[in-house]
Enzyme design. Structure first.
Site, PDB file in Angstrom:
ATOM      1  N   TYR A  13     -17.081   9.971  -7.857  1.00 22.98           N
ATOM      2  CA  TYR A  13     -17.045   9.356  -6.521  1.00 22.98           C
ATOM      3  C   TYR A  13     -18.231   8.402  -6.351  1.00 22.98           C
ATOM      4  O   TYR A  13     -18.049   7.219  -6.051  1.00 22.98           O
ATOM      5  CB  TYR A  13     -17.065  10.435  -5.420  1.00 22.98           C
ATOM      6  N   THR A  35     -22.711   4.231   0.206  1.00 20.58           N
ATOM      7  CA  THR A  35     -23.153   5.594   0.560  1.00 20.58           C
ATOM      8  C   THR A  35     -24.517   5.908  -0.054  1.00 20.58           C
ATOM      9  O   THR A  35     -24.887   5.326  -1.088  1.00 20.58           O
ATOM     10  CB  THR A  35     -22.119   6.634   0.063  1.00 20.58           C
TER      11      THR A  35
HETATM   12  N1  LIG Z   1     -18.115  10.721   5.279  1.00 17.81           N
HETATM   13  C1  LIG Z   1     -19.386  10.465   4.999  1.00 17.81           C
HETATM   14  O1  LIG Z   1     -20.271  11.289   5.244  1.00 17.81           O
HETATM   15  C2  LIG Z   1     -19.772   9.129   4.390  1.00 17.81           C
HETATM   16  C3  LIG Z   1     -21.131   8.812   4.267  1.00 17.81           C
HETATM   17  C4  LIG Z   1     -21.477   7.552   3.751  1.00 17.81           C
HETATM   18  C5  LIG Z   1     -20.501   6.657   3.387  1.00 17.81           C
HETATM   19  N2  LIG Z   1     -19.170   7.002   3.513  1.00 17.81           N
HETATM   20  C6  LIG Z   1     -18.156   6.010   3.140  1.00 17.81           C
HETATM   21  O2  LIG Z   1     -17.503   5.665   4.355  1.00 17.81           O
HETATM   22  C7  LIG Z   1     -16.137   5.327   4.095  1.00 17.81           C
HETATM   23  C8  LIG Z   1     -15.242   6.163   4.975  1.00 17.81           C
HETATM   24  O3  LIG Z   1     -15.476   7.543   4.700  1.00 17.81           O
HETATM   25  P1  LIG Z   1     -14.628   8.660   5.444  1.00 17.81           P
HETATM   26  O4  LIG Z   1     -15.392   9.919   5.347  1.00 17.81           O
HETATM   27  O5  LIG Z   1     -14.186   8.160   6.757  1.00 17.81           O
HETATM   28  O6  LIG Z   1     -13.363   8.761   4.474  1.00 17.81           O
HETATM   29  P2  LIG Z   1     -11.930   9.401   4.715  1.00 17.81           P
HETATM   30  O7  LIG Z   1     -11.535  10.001   3.420  1.00 17.81           O
HETATM   31  O8  LIG Z   1     -11.937  10.262   5.949  1.00 17.81           O
HETATM   32  O9  LIG Z   1     -10.986   8.147   5.045  1.00 17.81           O
HETATM   33  C9  LIG Z   1     -10.610   7.215   4.075  1.00 17.81           C
HETATM   34  C10 LIG Z   1      -9.506   6.373   4.664  1.00 17.81           C
HETATM   35  O10 LIG Z   1      -9.168   5.368   3.697  1.00 17.81           O
HETATM   36  C11 LIG Z   1      -7.759   5.328   3.562  1.00 17.81           C
HETATM   37  N3  LIG Z   1      -7.445   4.857   2.201  1.00 17.81           N
HETATM   38  C12 LIG Z   1      -7.663   5.509   1.032  1.00 17.81           C
HETATM   39  N4  LIG Z   1      -7.245   4.764  -0.002  1.00 17.81           N
HETATM   40  C13 LIG Z   1      -6.773   3.605   0.521  1.00 17.81           C
HETATM   41  C14 LIG Z   1      -6.222   2.428  -0.031  1.00 17.81           C
HETATM   42  N5  LIG Z   1      -6.077   2.294  -1.362  1.00 17.81           N
HETATM   43  N6  LIG Z   1      -5.848   1.425   0.788  1.00 17.81           N
HETATM   44  C15 LIG Z   1      -5.983   1.554   2.141  1.00 17.81           C
HETATM   45  N7  LIG Z   1      -6.485   2.653   2.725  1.00 17.81           N
HETATM   46  C16 LIG Z   1      -6.886   3.665   1.925  1.00 17.81           C
HETATM   47  C17 LIG Z   1      -7.284   6.745   3.822  1.00 17.81           C
HETATM   48  O11 LIG Z   1      -5.907   6.797   4.182  1.00 17.81           O
HETATM   49  C18 LIG Z   1      -8.215   7.147   4.968  1.00 17.81           C
HETATM   50  O12 LIG Z   1      -7.688   6.744   6.201  1.00 17.81           O
HETATM   51  C19 LIG Z   1     -15.919   5.555   2.605  1.00 17.81           C
HETATM   52  O13 LIG Z   1     -16.028   4.314   1.951  1.00 17.81           O
HETATM   53  C20 LIG Z   1     -17.075   6.479   2.207  1.00 17.81           C
HETATM   54  O14 LIG Z   1     -17.419   6.281   0.857  1.00 17.81           O
HETATM   55  C21 LIG Z   1     -18.795   8.221   4.004  1.00 17.81           C
END
Ligand SMILES: NC(=O)c1ccc[n+]([C@@H]2O[C@H](COP(=O)([O-])OP(=O)(O)OC[C@H]3O[C@@H](n4cnc5c(N)ncnc54)[C@H](O)[C@@H]3O)[C@@H](O)[C@H]2O)c1
Length: 337
Positions: free
Chosen positions: A151, A127
């Site tokens: 985080y 991220t």
């Molecule tokens: N949302 C954003 O704006 C953004 C931006 C840049 C990077 N990211 C990264 O992208 C990725 C996805 O983000 P998101 O917003 O979709 O997150 P989210 O919180 O919507 O989804 C996370 C998913 O991971 C699953 N999960 C959590 N712990 C787990 C585990 N131990 N084993 C298996 N599954 C597990 C959850 O059930 C969920 O389905 C993350 O790594 C986040 O750091 C997000």
């Protein structure tokens, strides 16, 4: 040749959008989705594939070495894309432990399995938050990481651990650092879906501090295209910034939402700032642009489409705004005015 994708966290916001993206492509043999189904994971996001032989859902934890090994043994994935994470900064401030466990130890478990079994690409979804805050200018991939909350620190740990598996063991790792995503299926604790759904219910929109924190906004489908692009065109061992080129203050996004929904600005409530709230994130995306990737969605239209999606999918978000989530919301947002 058709490829098998091992997706983790595919029931979350970006992961489920990426699964939809893959399922539309003919050159995808199989999509295996390992998800623990935390509060943020919602199998309803992908229910249309329940009977699709190309889609395999496995309920489990990325920290569980046995399940991860079984997936490698059984499906022999070509690509692994690690989305699974605890992803909400506020929750990391309240309870960091889960973040260290999933975001760092989970990445370690997947990297170990990849080292043992081999694969073509291991994509670690990092991220822009790993760089920390920047007053002016934009971060390049070579800039130092200065994460400032549990985080972003746990994501930075996983980011560098993934790199170490390339440098040490030649696991074909690529790391992506994207900016704030927006679009369908985002859990309504994050700014855009929270504010859209609150506004629809004529509830206050709790805006942190002075509302002037700046984020870059990337439409989730552009992010999905960028990940696929990096799998095909990126070089192993490299980091790629992925930005939308839309830097906006939180208060500007809030006003856009209210205007599109025809709701009054009086719904805005300025609340105590988040502890250690990063002021501004900004990415320099020249490296990916030079390879040929650019976002195609125009913010002004894509934000309206996003708001309309939540407006048309009340059946999706209403159940999420009850129970545990509601309790959390009540204790974490103290209204100032
Ligand atoms: N949302 C954003 O704006 C953004 C931006 C840049 C990077 N990211 C990264 O992208 C990725 C996805 O983000 P998101 O917003 O979709 O997150 P989210 O919180 O919507 O989804 C996370 C998913 O991971 C699953 N999960 C959590 N712990 C787990 C585990 N131990 N084993 C298996 N599954 C597990 C959850 O059930 C969920 O389905 C993350 O790594 C986040 O750091 C997000």
């Amino acid at each position: 040749m058709k490829k098998t994708y091992f997706i983790t966290g595919g029931c979350g916001f970006i992961g489920s959008n990426f699964v939809h993206y893959l399922m539309e492509q003919e050159l995808v043999e199989r999509v295996v989705n390992l998800d623990k189904l935390t509060y943020a994971g919602n199998p309803a996001n992908l229910k249309q594939y329940d009977n699709d032989r190309r889609y395999h859902f496995i309920h489990g934890d990325i920290c569980d070495k046995k399940i991860v090994e079984q997936i490698f043994d059984q499906y022999k994935p070509d690509y692994l894309v690690n989305f699974a994470a605890e992803s909400h900064v506020d929750r990391s401030i309240g309870k960091p432990e889960d973040f260290i466990q999933t975001d760092i130890f989970g990445a370690f478990t997947l990297l170990e399995a990849a080292r043992k079994h081999g694969l073509e690409r291991f994509i670690q979804i990092s991220t822009d938050e790993v760089y920390g805050s920047i007053v002016s200018g934009s971060f390049r991939e070579t800039d130092p990481l200065m994460p400032r909350n549990p985080y972003s620190a746990s994501k930075a740990g996983a980011d560098r651990l993934a790199y170490s598996y390339y440098a040490t063991y030649k696991v074909p790792v690529i790391i992506t650092r994207a900016s704030n995503n927006y679009g369908p299926y985002q859990y309504p604790e994050k700014l855009i879906p929270l504010f859209v759904t609150n506004a629809m219910e004529d509830k206050p929109l709790p805006l942190y501090g002075d509302g002037k924190n700046v984020r870059d906004w990337l439409y989730v489908e552009d992010h999905c295209r960028a990940i696929q692009f990096v799998i095909e065109k990126g070089a192993v061992g490299e980091v790629y910034n992925i930005g939308g080129g839309n830097e906006l203050m939180n208060v500007e996004i809030t006003r856009t939402i209210l205007e599109h929904l025809g709701k009054p600005e009086s719904l805005i409530r300025y609340v105590d700032d988040r502890l250690g709230h990063d002021r501004r994130y900004s990415l320099n995306c020249e490296k990916l642009n030079k390879l040929g990737w650019r976002p195609v969605h125009v913010f002004e239209q894509a934000i309206k489409d996003t708001i309309d999606w939540y407006r048309e999918h009340e059946d999706w978000w209403r159940p999420l705004k009850t129970g545990e989530y509601l309790e959390y919301y009540k204790t974490h947002y103290k209204t100032l005015s």
